[in-house]
Scaffold this motif. Structure first.
Motif, PDB file in Angstrom:
ATOM      1  N   GLY A   1       0.832  -1.194   0.000  1.00 39.81           N
ATOM      2  CA  GLY A   1       0.000   0.000   0.000  1.00 39.81           C
ATOM      3  C   GLY A   1       0.867   1.244   0.000  1.00 39.81           C
ATOM      4  O   GLY A   1       2.098   1.167   0.156  1.00 39.81           O
ATOM      5  N   PRO A   2       0.268   2.434  -0.143  1.00 40.40           N
ATOM      6  CA  PRO A   2       1.022   3.693  -0.264  1.00 40.40           C
ATOM      7  C   PRO A   2       1.969   3.975   0.899  1.00 40.40           C
ATOM      8  O   PRO A   2       3.058   4.488   0.702  1.00 40.40           O
ATOM      9  CB  PRO A   2      -0.079   4.761  -0.361  1.00 40.40           C
ATOM     10  N   SER A   3       1.569   3.651   2.128  1.00 40.74           N
ATOM     11  CA  SER A   3       2.405   3.995   3.287  1.00 40.74           C
ATOM     12  C   SER A   3       2.949   2.767   4.000  1.00 40.74           C
ATOM     13  O   SER A   3       3.463   2.873   5.115  1.00 40.74           O
ATOM     14  CB  SER A   3       1.590   4.835   4.278  1.00 40.74           C
ATOM     15  N   GLU A   4       2.835   1.596   3.389  1.00 44.15           N
ATOM     16  CA  GLU A   4       3.312   0.379   4.041  1.00 44.15           C
ATOM     17  C   GLU A   4       4.839   0.316   4.022  1.00 44.15           C
ATOM     18  O   GLU A   4       5.491   0.776   3.080  1.00 44.15           O
ATOM     19  CB  GLU A   4       2.755  -0.850   3.325  1.00 44.15           C
ATOM     20  N   LEU A   5       5.372  -0.298   5.088  1.00 45.59           N
ATOM     21  CA  LEU A   5       6.814  -0.527   5.150  1.00 45.59           C
ATOM     22  C   LEU A   5       7.180  -1.741   4.303  1.00 45.59           C
ATOM     23  O   LEU A   5       6.387  -2.668   4.142  1.00 45.59           O
ATOM     24  CB  LEU A   5       7.252  -0.767   6.596  1.00 45.59           C
ATOM     25  N   PHE A   6       8.397  -1.710   3.782  1.00 43.79           N
ATOM     26  CA  PHE A   6       8.871  -2.863   3.015  1.00 43.79           C
ATOM     27  C   PHE A   6       9.108  -4.012   3.997  1.00 43.79           C
ATOM     28  O   PHE A   6       9.785  -3.841   5.011  1.00 43.79           O
ATOM     29  CB  PHE A   6      10.162  -2.520   2.277  1.00 43.79           C
ATOM     30  N   PRO A   7       8.582  -5.213   3.722  1.00 45.67           N
ATOM     31  CA  PRO A   7       8.657  -6.309   4.692  1.00 45.67           C
ATOM     32  C   PRO A   7      10.098  -6.693   5.039  1.00 45.67           C
ATOM     33  O   PRO A   7      10.935  -6.885   4.146  1.00 45.67           O
ATOM     34  CB  PRO A   7       7.947  -7.466   3.981  1.00 45.67           C
TER      35      PRO A   7
ATOM     36  N   PRO B   1      23.645  -7.032   0.255  1.00 51.14           N
ATOM     37  CA  PRO B   1      23.843  -6.449   1.586  1.00 51.14           C
ATOM     38  C   PRO B   1      22.645  -5.606   1.996  1.00 51.14           C
ATOM     39  O   PRO B   1      22.032  -4.915   1.170  1.00 51.14           O
ATOM     40  CB  PRO B   1      25.096  -5.580   1.401  1.00 51.14           C
ATOM     41  N   LEU B   2      22.300  -5.653   3.265  1.00 58.19           N
ATOM     42  CA  LEU B   2      21.108  -4.960   3.747  1.00 58.19           C
ATOM     43  C   LEU B   2      21.179  -3.460   3.504  1.00 58.19           C
ATOM     44  O   LEU B   2      20.167  -2.827   3.195  1.00 58.19           O
ATOM     45  CB  LEU B   2      20.921  -5.247   5.241  1.00 58.19           C
ATOM     46  N   ASP B   3      22.376  -2.876   3.653  1.00 55.16           N
ATOM     47  CA  ASP B   3      22.478  -1.432   3.414  1.00 55.16           C
ATOM     48  C   ASP B   3      22.212  -1.117   1.946  1.00 55.16           C
ATOM     49  O   ASP B   3      21.686  -0.054   1.604  1.00 55.16           O
ATOM     50  CB  ASP B   3      23.848  -0.906   3.846  1.00 55.16           C
ATOM     51  N   LEU B   4      22.545  -2.068   1.055  1.00 55.52           N
ATOM     52  CA  LEU B   4      22.286  -1.877  -0.365  1.00 55.52           C
ATOM     53  C   LEU B   4      20.790  -2.001  -0.656  1.00 55.52           C
ATOM     54  O   LEU B   4      20.224  -1.221  -1.435  1.00 55.52           O
ATOM     55  CB  LEU B   4      23.071  -2.910  -1.178  1.00 55.52           C
ATOM     56  N   VAL B   5      20.128  -2.959  -0.013  1.00 57.48           N
ATOM     57  CA  VAL B   5      18.679  -3.094  -0.162  1.00 57.48           C
ATOM     58  C   VAL B   5      17.993  -1.818   0.303  1.00 57.48           C
ATOM     59  O   VAL B   5      17.079  -1.289  -0.363  1.00 57.48           O
ATOM     60  CB  VAL B   5      18.160  -4.301   0.641  1.00 57.48           C
ATOM     61  N   GLU B   6      18.440  -1.295   1.453  1.00 62.06           N
ATOM     62  CA  GLU B   6      17.840  -0.079   1.996  1.00 62.06           C
ATOM     63  C   GLU B   6      18.043   1.100   1.053  1.00 62.06           C
ATOM     64  O   GLU B   6      17.157   1.929   0.859  1.00 62.06           O
ATOM     65  CB  GLU B   6      18.447   0.218   3.371  1.00 62.06           C
ATOM     66  N   LEU B   7      19.226   1.167   0.437  1.00 63.97           N
ATOM     67  CA  LEU B   7      19.508   2.242  -0.506  1.00 63.97           C
ATOM     68  C   LEU B   7      18.632   2.121  -1.752  1.00 63.97           C
ATOM     69  O   LEU B   7      18.099   3.124  -2.250  1.00 63.97           O
ATOM     70  CB  LEU B   7      20.989   2.212  -0.891  1.00 63.97           C
TER      71      LEU B   7
ATOM     72  N   GLU C   1      15.336   3.340  -0.767  1.00 62.46           N
ATOM     73  CA  GLU C   1      15.371   4.802  -0.571  1.00 62.46           C
ATOM     74  C   GLU C   1      15.224   5.523  -1.905  1.00 62.46           C
ATOM     75  O   GLU C   1      14.550   6.551  -2.006  1.00 62.46           O
ATOM     76  CB  GLU C   1      16.698   5.176   0.099  1.00 62.46           C
ATOM     77  N   GLU C   2      15.832   4.976  -2.940  1.00 62.40           N
ATOM     78  CA  GLU C   2      15.742   5.587  -4.261  1.00 62.40           C
ATOM     79  C   GLU C   2      14.303   5.588  -4.782  1.00 62.40           C
ATOM     80  O   GLU C   2      13.943   6.395  -5.623  1.00 62.40           O
ATOM     81  CB  GLU C   2      16.659   4.844  -5.237  1.00 62.40           C
ATOM     82  N   LYS C   3      13.504   4.651  -4.272  1.00 60.55           N
ATOM     83  CA  LYS C   3      12.104   4.573  -4.689  1.00 60.55           C
ATOM     84  C   LYS C   3      11.171   5.228  -3.682  1.00 60.55           C
ATOM     85  O   LYS C   3       9.949   5.138  -3.803  1.00 60.55           O
ATOM     86  CB  LYS C   3      11.712   3.106  -4.893  1.00 60.55           C
ATOM     87  N   GLY C   4      11.752   5.847  -2.630  1.00 66.13           N
ATOM     88  CA  GLY C   4      10.939   6.541  -1.637  1.00 66.13           C
ATOM     89  C   GLY C   4      10.190   5.617  -0.707  1.00 66.13           C
ATOM     90  O   GLY C   4       9.136   5.975  -0.174  1.00 66.13           O
ATOM     91  N   VAL C   5      10.716   4.415  -0.487  1.00 66.00           N
ATOM     92  CA  VAL C   5      10.057   3.425   0.367  1.00 66.00           C
ATOM     93  C   VAL C   5      10.919   3.180   1.597  1.00 66.00           C
ATOM     94  O   VAL C   5      12.153   3.093   1.509  1.00 66.00           O
ATOM     95  CB  VAL C   5       9.830   2.095  -0.390  1.00 66.00           C
ATOM     96  N   GLN C   6      10.259   3.016   2.756  1.00 65.04           N
ATOM     97  CA  GLN C   6      10.971   2.804   4.006  1.00 65.04           C
ATOM     98  C   GLN C   6      10.949   1.325   4.375  1.00 65.04           C
ATOM     99  O   GLN C   6       9.945   0.632   4.199  1.00 65.04           O
ATOM    100  CB  GLN C   6      10.331   3.632   5.122  1.00 65.04           C
ATOM    101  N   LEU C   7      12.072   0.852   4.904  1.00 63.95           N
ATOM    102  CA  LEU C   7      12.200  -0.544   5.305  1.00 63.95           C
ATOM    103  C   LEU C   7      11.692  -0.732   6.737  1.00 63.95           C
ATOM    104  O   LEU C   7      11.826   0.165   7.580  1.00 63.95           O
ATOM    105  CB  LEU C   7      13.677  -0.954   5.212  1.00 63.95           C
ATOM    106  N   ASP C   8      11.136  -1.882   7.019  1.00 58.68           N
ATOM    107  CA  ASP C   8      10.679  -2.220   8.370  1.00 58.68           C
ATOM    108  C   ASP C   8      11.900  -2.499   9.243  1.00 58.68           C
ATOM    109  O   ASP C   8      12.341  -3.641   9.391  1.00 58.68           O
ATOM    110  CB  ASP C   8       9.760  -3.440   8.311  1.00 58.68           C
ATOM    111  N   SER C   9      12.467  -1.438   9.848  1.00 58.46           N
ATOM    112  CA  SER C   9      13.707  -1.561  10.615  1.00 58.46           C
ATOM    113  C   SER C   9      13.513  -2.404  11.867  1.00 58.46           C
ATOM    114  O   SER C   9      14.408  -3.163  12.258  1.00 58.46           O
ATOM    115  CB  SER C   9      14.223  -0.168  11.000  1.00 58.46           C
ATOM    116  N   ALA C  10      12.377  -2.260  12.527  1.00 57.55           N
ATOM    117  CA  ALA C  10      12.126  -3.033  13.751  1.00 57.55           C
ATOM    118  C   ALA C  10      12.099  -4.532  13.439  1.00 57.55           C
ATOM    119  O   ALA C  10      12.681  -5.345  14.155  1.00 57.55           O
ATOM    120  CB  ALA C  10      10.819  -2.589  14.392  1.00 57.55           C
ATOM    121  N   GLY C  11      11.412  -4.902  12.359  1.00 56.17           N
ATOM    122  CA  GLY C  11      11.364  -6.304  11.972  1.00 56.17           C
ATOM    123  C   GLY C  11      12.733  -6.828  11.583  1.00 56.17           C
ATOM    124  O   GLY C  11      13.094  -7.974  11.888  1.00 56.17           O
TER     125      GLY C  11
END
Length: 1013
Positions: free
Chosen positions: A455-461, A477-483, A486-496
């Protein structure tokens, strides 16, 4: 050397008046500058380095000096003008220092000198003044610049640190500052008005005064008062760690603004004056010998001297940026950052240029991409470079390896190991790049497909990101996945993600112990139902379907299978599972190794055939009555009858294969060392380490442990072939020397033979099984022994009478263990030499005794060869006894002197209350005891002031004054007055406290005693 050869002349810039402390007396200078320059402090802390373009030299000006000339000028200056010895750069791979992933500062190789543990007979022990250019890597660990590289114009994972050192008081603050000022202003020709300096402004909490000596040195050298700033301990007090040598530092900064507007300061050079030692209790004690440790980044210095907008515009990087442009066809490099960097093209240029330098230097120094520690960090760096070069710069396959010769051209003359290993570096980089490209493309598709379902505001699983990561399956690498997100404006589920990382850490922390947990299992009813339906046992023969590539790497083939049955977590059989469910999968065949025979289960993932972009992570496989159950998480629906393709986690499997083959070699080596009657009692292994239980009547001696490791090393060094073959169980019944455990084996049974084909090994006439390792085993093994690398037994304990458990590591971990052992052995040798020299100083003897205790703790807990641990423990036991005896003698002698002085000051009477200088409570108690022996009717209480207002207290009460008057109550009354604590008995007591008014404490002591008497 003429100044104009380095710094290009600046254009005419009108002077801007800035003199906040003009005409102020020097005694008020620190406070005045602190008030006037607060904004500058904030600017130093916060301003981005090279945030925008600076003025370039005009075409008519002489060309700026090349980086090679800048480096050479530094080394020549200290060698020729100031008598320094030039030492080579240490390898970026730390030797015997498990606290570091990489060498990250010039001082790393000199730590034994700072710590006082240098071997007196070593070459390093003779160092007095030295200089060098040290290769440094800051990626992973405490100092980690990896994720910042490319985002700005200043961060690097690899850099060169220019440094000069003075050991043992060879020179100190005045000479160090004068040399630095002379080099920067006279040799490099940097205008004095572009330089600022900072010094340590003191720390009242720690009882440290401002370093006014450094401030006055800079003022006397001609630095304008307005350019001299004071800072607190966070900025200008250097510490090696939580304990150990430390001291104030002074930093030299360069003003990028050039007198136009507010100063833009960047640090050039840090001069550290090591004069204190941070004790375990947090206190600071003066060092018997002082040292100078300085460091200046070459890249930043060259940027200043060449007048470039950033370090990436210097000739250390410009040839690489040019080669990247020519090889990729991307738009030319413009030096943009942030929003101005369209498509992150310039960021990609910087990432690739920085990372190929780091890869080249590390591989040349023997650090290769791998699965743990520094090798894992290097693999992350390589994969980050691959991603930016292929996806952003559109580089062709094999491009990264083509940049290695450019790095060698830039750095090879200074670091000849780059020239020596150039071909190997390029080949390894290209091979790793090719291996990662397919995973990167699949990872991109998986990310895109997952995003379409969000969905529009869902975190990436987090589960999807984890399955893509190095700790999961595909190796992104996780930092590469996060990057990429980020380029697509999506936030990763950091807590998970944090939760999954914690679970992974717990799994690895179990080390070589088998995992006993209640997971999904097939109970007797489920097994009976499968048998009733005629479901055949799982065909797991594909687990042996792997091969060696010509390059030496392993290729693990995927396996296609059909879903026969699905199970919920409670064991219920179902026909389908939904999104997010944990489930068990029963397949007709598998390439996963199910935990058995002491080898940990495989892990990995599976995909549905025809829908390869949805990963089903498989955490574990276990065998139940011939059926293999796969524990998985379903990101989408899955049903009976689906066709799937299974992929094992290759790094995990390879780690198990290395450990399993090493276990067989260890078993063989133990028989060689202890005799043919030696029997295995069990084993367990995972990629981290292996555990081996052996029947023996006594613990192995250090000599036996060393011999066992030597036998394994010999087999590994010969890189022998490992033969595996299934044979009829009856053929193995009477083979001399064949190793097997007391358990039921299948028929046919798998035989694993090292160096000898199975047929010859099983021939009773050949006796081959007596000459090498031959075992019945269903595990997965290496195809050649060389990949084990090395084996070190790092632990040993008796399980039961007659059974000893050994812990061992292999490969890179084994090499690190040997280096740690060698480093500790050198420390013990240095301590032996210090003790042999003797000391008449209580402080030095006390420090030596504490160093012995620290060494004992280090040897007891270090990951190192067990045989060496046992040898060093025995040596340290003797040394500590000698050190404590020497310390007691010195303390008694010192106590006798102080006792005599006190008796001369005090006439005979019932009470002595006084202060005395003492280095420790031990000395103070001895003085009190000797006083009472000399004057039995006198009660004594002594206080000894220590640094930072701390006070030691010791007292003894005369027998005639008890029981009304006790030492414990007396000490408690005085120490409570000082906000401290006390302990002891009725006769003798001691304590500590803190006070700035010793007279008040003495008065309390006298008043209490007189009241009791």
């Amino acid at each position: 050397m003429p100044a104009r050869g380095f710094l290009p002349p600046s254009p005419s810039i009108p002077a801007v008046s800035f003199d906040p402390v003009k005409s102020l007396p020097r005694v008020k200078m620190a406070a005045s500058m602190a008030a006037a320059a607060g904004g500058l402090r904030r600017a130093i802390r916060r301003s981005p380095l090279w945030g925008g373009p600076s003025r370039r030299p005009l075409s008519s000006e002489p060309p700026p000096a090349q980086a090679t000339a800048v480096r050479d000028a530094f080394l020549s200056f200290f060698r020729d003008r100031h008598g320094h010895r030039l030492v080579p750069s240490a390898s970026v791979r730390p030797r015997g220092d498990p606290s570091l992933l990489f060498v990250n500062a010039g001082m790393n190789q000199f730590k034994p000198i700072f710590l006082g543990t240098v071997n007196p007979r070593s070459e390093m022990a003779g160092f007095r003044r030295v200089a060098n250019s040290q290769k440094c890597v800051r990626a992973g660990g405490r100092h980690n610049d990896l994720e910042d590289v490319g985002r700005d114009l200043s961060h690097h994972t690899f850099f060169e640190m220019l440094g000069n050192w003075a050991f043992g008081g060879e020179y100190f603050k005045e000479e160090a500052c004068s040399m630095a000022w002379e080099l920067l202003t006279q040799v490099y020709g940097i205008p004095k008005d572009r330089l600022w300096v900072s010094y340590f402004g003191g720390d009242p909490k720690a009882g440290l005064d401002p370093d006014l000596e450094s401030r006055d040195i800079w003022l006397n050298l001609g630095v304008h008062a307005s350019h001299v700033l004071s800072f607190g301990p966070e900025e200008n007090f250097w510490e090696m760690g939580d304990t150990g040598p430390c001291g104030p530092c002074t930093e030299i900064h360069y003003d990028l603004a050039g007198r136009v507007g507010a100063p833009q300061l960047v640090e050039l050079w840090n001069l550290v004056f090591i004069q204190h030692n941070r004790e375990t209790d947090g206190s600071l004690q003066p060092l018997p010998q002082r040292h100078v440790d300085t460091g200046m980044g070459l890249e930043r210095l060259v940027a200043v001297l060449q007048g470039t907008p950033s370090t990436y515009d210097t000739d250390l990087f410009s040839p690489l940026l040019k080669a990247i442009h020519q090889g990729c066809g991307a738009p030319p490099y413009l030096g943009q950052v942030g929003a101005a960097d369209k498509g992150r093209t310039d960021m990609a240029y910087r990432v690739v240029a920085d990372h190929i330098r780091t890869l080249s230097v590390c591989i040349a120094d023997g650090v290769y991409p791998g699965m743990s520690g520094a090798p894992l960090v290097l693999r992350r760096i390589l994969r980050r470079a691959v991603r930016f070069s292929t996806e952003v710069l559109q580089a062709p396959p094999g491009f990264l390896g083509s940049l290695v010769p450019v790095v060698v051209e830039i750095l090879g003359d200074t670091y000849p190991e780059l020239q020596k290993h150039s071909a190997q570096i390029a080949s390894l980089v290209s091979e790793e790049e090719a291996a990662f490209l397919a995973s990167l493309q699949r990872g991109r598709r998986i990310i895109d497909q997952t995003l379409r379902c969000l969905g529009p505001s869902e975190l990436f699983p987090a589960e999807v990101a984890w399955s893509l990561s190095l700790s999961g399956n595909l190796g992104l690498p996780l930092d590469l996945v996060e990057l990429m997100l980020e380029e697509k404006g999506v936030q990763l589920d950091s807590a998970g993600l944090a939760r999954l990382a914690q679970e992974e850490a717990k799994l690895r922390s179990r080390q070589a112990e088998p995992v006993q947990r209640q997971g999904l299992q097939l109970n007797v009813h489920a097994l009976g139902e499968l048998q009733r339906r005629g479901v055949p046992p799982t065909d797991d023969s594909p687990k042996y379907n792997y091969s060696l590539r010509p390059s030496g790497g392993y290729e693990f083939n995927p396996c296609e299978a059909q879903v026969l049955q699905l199970y919920l977590e409670d064991g219920t059989a179902v026909a389908s599972v939904g999104k997010g469910q944990h489930c068990g999968l029963l397949l007709d065949k598998t390439n996963f190794y199910a935990e058995q025979g002491g080898q940990a289960s495989d892990r990995g993932y599976l995909v549905r055939v025809g829908q390869e972009d949805v990963l089903f992570p498989v955490a574990r496989a276990q065998i139940c009555g011939g059926f293999i159950l796969h524990e998985a998480v379903a990101p989408e629906g899955l049903k009976v009858g689906d066709q799937v393709q299974l992929h094992v986690d290759e790094a995990w499997r390879l780690g198990c294969m290395e450990k399993h083959t090493a276990t067989h070699l260890l078993n063989w080596a133990l028989r060689q060392a202890l005799g043919p009657g030696t029997e295995q009692r069990g084993s367990h292994l995972n990629p981290e380490r292996l555990r081996f239980d052996v029947a023996t009547q006594a613990p192995l001696t250090p000599e036996q442990l060393q011999a066992v490791e030597g036998t394994v090393q010999e087999a590994v060094g010969q890189d022998e072939a490992v033969y595996m073959e299934e044979v009829a169980l009856a053929h193995t019944a009477h083979v001399p020397g064949l190793r097997s455990l007391d358990e039921v084996y299948p028929d046919p049974v798998r035989v694993v033979s090292v160096g000898v084909p199975v047929a010859r090994a099983l021939d009773p006439a050949s006796q081959a099984a007596l000459q090498t390792s031959v075992e019945l085993c269903c595990g997965t093994h290496l195809l050649r022994t060389g990949a084990v690398g090395d084996l070190v037994i790092i632990g040993e304990r008796q399980l039961t009478k007659g059974t000893v458990r050994l812990l061992a590591v292999t490969g890179e971990q084994a090499q690190q263990a040997r280096e740690v052992g060698q480093s500790l052995a050198q420390e013990v040798e240095a301590a032996t030499e210090r003790l042999s020299r003797g000391s008449q100083d209580v402080v030095e003897a006390h420090r030596l005794s504490k160093d012995m205790g620290r060494l004992i703790d280090a040897v007891d807990t270090a990951v190192m060869p067990q045989w060496q641990r046992r040898e060093l423990q025995a040596a340290l036991k003797v040394l500590q006894r000698r050190a404590n005896t020497a310390l007691r003698k010195l303390e008694l002698r010192q106590a006798a002197q102080k006792t005599q002085e006190l008796l001369q000051r005090h006439s005979e009477g019932p009470l002595i209350v006084d202060t005395v200088a003492a280095e420790s409570l031990s000395v103070l108690v001895k003085v009190v005891r000797q006083l009472c022996e000399r004057a039995p009717c006198t009660s004594v209480l002594l206080l000894s002031p220590q640094p930072q207002g701390h006070v030691l207290c010791a007292c003894q009460v005369a027998q005639s004054a008890m029981p009304a008057f006790t030492a414990e109550a007396w000490a408690l009354a005085v120490c409570s007055h000082m906000g401290g604590k006390a302990w002891g008995s009725q006769v003798v007591a001691q304590g500590t406290g803190t006070t700035a008014d010793l007279e008040a404490a003495l008065s309390t002591a006298r008043t209490y005693a007189l009241d009791q008497l």
